[in-house]
Design a protein around this motif. Structure first.
Motif, short mmCIF file in Angstrom:
data_model
loop_
_atom_site.label_atom_id
_atom_site.label_comp_id
_atom_site.label_asym_id
_atom_site.label_seq_id
_atom_site.Cartn_x
_atom_site.Cartn_y
_atom_site.Cartn_z
N TYR A 128 71.15 -10.24 -7.99
CA TYR A 128 71.58 -8.91 -7.50
C TYR A 128 73.09 -9.07 -6.70
CZ TYR A 128 72.39 -5.75 -3.62
OH TYR A 128 73.04 -4.75 -2.63
N ARG B 39 68.29 -3.59 -9.62
CA ARG B 39 69.32 -4.65 -10.51
C ARG B 39 68.90 -6.19 -10.08
NH1 ARG B 39 72.15 -1.96 -6.93
NH2 ARG B 39 74.58 -2.39 -6.46
N GLY B 40 68.76 -6.72 -10.86
CA GLY B 40 68.55 -7.96 -10.46
C GLY B 40 67.34 -8.74 -10.99
N ARG C 25 76.56 -7.35 -7.61
CA ARG C 25 77.27 -6.77 -6.54
C ARG C 25 78.67 -7.16 -6.89
NH1 ARG C 25 78.82 -2.77 -4.99
NH2 ARG C 25 79.02 -2.24 -2.85
#
Ligand code: B12
Ligand code: SF4
Length: 498
Positions: free
Chosen positions: A487, A467-468, A491
């Motif tokens: 990311y 992710r990112g 988060r």
């Protein structure tokens, strides 16, 4: 009395709820040890990570609890406070109790919260006595391990003397009651998972570990009859994978070998077991231990390697548990030997490493990352995290290296301390960049064991791990630093569970 016990929803990078949702063993153990007339409901909020608020509201309305208990780790403290406020708003007169590692080691942080009681250390007997005392309306002062409000309007706190660790052999702690769980969906890579304990405590004193301040240096064991009954109960409740949550089961290797034999003799070796181990125990006894573990059903072994460099091991006070011996003489670091034994016998290694210690440079971190890349099956690389009252916390504070005091980020994969040479964020970037790719190389091993899980979950798991990332970053048109920034923002948003 109706009692609702909650574990917090917060998870960390290496335990994405998408694939790993484990029960909290402490809460079902509390449920098994209160008097039989109480109606207890255990809810592990990790199972409803996206619906925490609605679930808590529903449970409080349906169960109408007189007591609500929360189990909290340090990185979950902020979420715990939000849940406490939510419960208090729903039912102002309810008694709220907190327990677990964070309340035990940072009791003062809970005093200003809307909490009535705090239980320090092991909870089974203390909680049982608290419920009795609430029913009677007296006697709080006599309950060891309990902290409670006193003074005018309950404005100050009294901390009763500590409770000595339970000896376990004497049958004082009854089996957990898994039927009190009211939510479903426990899983470890597609198989229903449960946790059991065979012992408590450890006699080492690694500087990053909370165990010594929590209970002192000791080691107590349950009888094999009880352990086997616990495994059977977990199996009867649907578990096909079992995590042995002992603090350090390998302290007594002979006992662990006998336990493997008992599991085989009882025919309970068709379950997949997951255990945490010291490298020295496996390296020194691997010849007999590793084949026996394989026969007993052990599949994943979490090795507390901590670091491959001697200076770092010294800082972590983890040299002794990582030393291989021959006839009592040290033969160097035990890690490679331990991994070799486990691999030769078809087991998978989860490699626990800690990078970002005070003396760490880019090179020393890279050496550890390279080691993980080459030798472990699943990397479990963390950053040193200054949890309440660990020796490491004092070291970092004395050296002025703590860079981040936001406790919700104390999850082990967010670097919150700097080294003498590198800022925290750089340490985290190095680990994050390397570790994402290491994780993907484990997919074939999972596929061989659980093809259906991989087929149905691989895209989501990859999306989670990376992710990112974006199309542009995959084409090399965007730097990894940019992806890392995204990311970190994702988060941060994920941490808002309530
Ligand atoms: C097994 C374990 C895990 C397992 C399983 C977790 C699970 N779902 O059960 C795994 C590997 C998943 C794990 C992960 C993590 N863990 Co962990 N884990 C442990 C370990 C080894 C044992 C915990 C256990 O189950 N003990 C057995 C049960 C029966 O005891 P207990 O939980 O302490 O509960 C008793 C008391 O605390 C009390 N109690 C607990 N809750 C409550 C609630 C109430 C109301 C009351 C009255 C009493 C009470 O009564 C219980 C019965 O006596 C400990 C300790 C250690 N030596 O390392 C670390 C430990 C708890 N983990 C820790 C951490 C930090 C993590 C991670 C954040 C990162 C990491 N280091 O791996 C992740 C986060 C997990 C997530 N949600 O994403 C820290 C917590 C430190 C702190 N101050 O918060 C510990 C102490 C290790 C350490 N670094 O020192 N962990
Ligand atoms: S050996 Fe494991 S349980 Fe024991 S002090 Fe070290 S990290 Fe904690």
């Amino acid at each position: 009395m109706n009692v609702l016990l909650l574990s917090m929803p917060d998870s960390f990078e290496h335990m994405p709820a998408l694939a790993i949702r484990m029960p909290n063993g402490g809460l079902t153990s509390l449920a098994g040890n209160v008097d039989a007339h109480h109606r207890v409901a255990v809810a592990d909020l990790i199972l409803v990570q996206q619906r925490v608020r609605e679930t808590v509201i529903r449970l409080v309305r349906e169960l109408d609890p007189g007591v609500v208990g929360l189990s909290v780790m340090t990185f979950q403290r902020r979420t715990a406070e939000r849940i406490i406020d939510l419960v208090r708003g729903l039912k102002p007169g309810v008694k709220i109790v907190v327990g677990g590692y964070d309340p035990s080691l940072a009791a003062e942080a809970y005093e200003p919260m809307h909490v009535d009681f705090l239980i320090r250390g092991e909870g089974e007997v203390t909680f049982r006595e608290l419920l009795r005392s609430l029913e009677r309306g007296s006697g709080l002062e006599k309950i060891c391990g309990l902290s409670h409000r006193n003074g005018q309007n309950g404005s100050s706190w009294g901390h009763n003397p500590d409770r000595a660790p339970h000896r376990l052999e004497d049958g004082e702690i009854r089996l957990p009651r898994r039927e009190t769980r009211v939510l479903r969906g426990y899983t470890l890579l597609g198989r229903q998972v449960d946790v059991i304990e065979t012992s408590r405590g450890c006699t080492y004193d690694c500087s990053f570990c909370s165990i010594i301040e929590m209970r002192g240096r000791n080691f107590f064991t349950y009888s094999f009859d009880r352990v086997l009954a616990d495994i059977r109960d977990a199996h009867d409740h649907g578990a096909r994978t079992i995590f042995l949550v002992d603090d350090n089961i390998m302290l007594n290797v002979r006992r662990f070998q006998a336990l493997c034999e008992a599991i085989i003799a009882a025919g309970l070796n068709d379950i997949d077991y997951f255990v945490q181990a010291m490298t020295s125990s496996i390296a020194n006894h691997g010849e007999t231990l590793a084949p026996l573990m394989k026969r007993a059903g052990f599949r994943y072994v979490f090795l507390g390697i901590e670091n491959i460099l001697e200076n770092d091991l010294e800082f972590l006070r983890a040299s002794a548990k990582n030393t291989a011996r021959d006839n009592g003489h040290s033969t160097g670091n035990a890690t490679r030997k331990a991994i070799d034994y486990l691999h030769r016998h078809g087991m998978l290694v989860v490699g626990g490493l800690i990078v970002g210690n005070p003396g760490d440079t880019r090179e020393s971190i890279d050496a550890n990352l390279e080691f993980a890349r080459r030798y472990v099956d699943w990397p479990y690389i963390q950053h040193p995290t200054p949890y309440p009252r660990t020796p490491m916390t004092k070291d970092f504070r004395d050296q002025g290296l703590i860079q981040n005091e936001r406790l919700e980020e104390y999850d082990g994969t967010t670097a919150v301390v700097r080294t003498q040479h590198l800022p925290a964020e750089e340490v985290e970037f190095l680990r994050w960049k390397a570790e994402r790719w290491m994780k993907t190389s484990h997919v074939p091993a999972v596929f061989r064991h659980d093809p259906w899980f991989v087929l149905t979950h691989a895209p989501k798991m990859l999306a989670h791990t990376f992710r990112g990332s974006s199309i542009r970053s995959m084409l090399g048109l965007e730097s990894e630093r940019k992806v890392f920034e995204r990311y970190k923002a994702i988060r941060k948003a994920e941490r808002e569970y309530v």
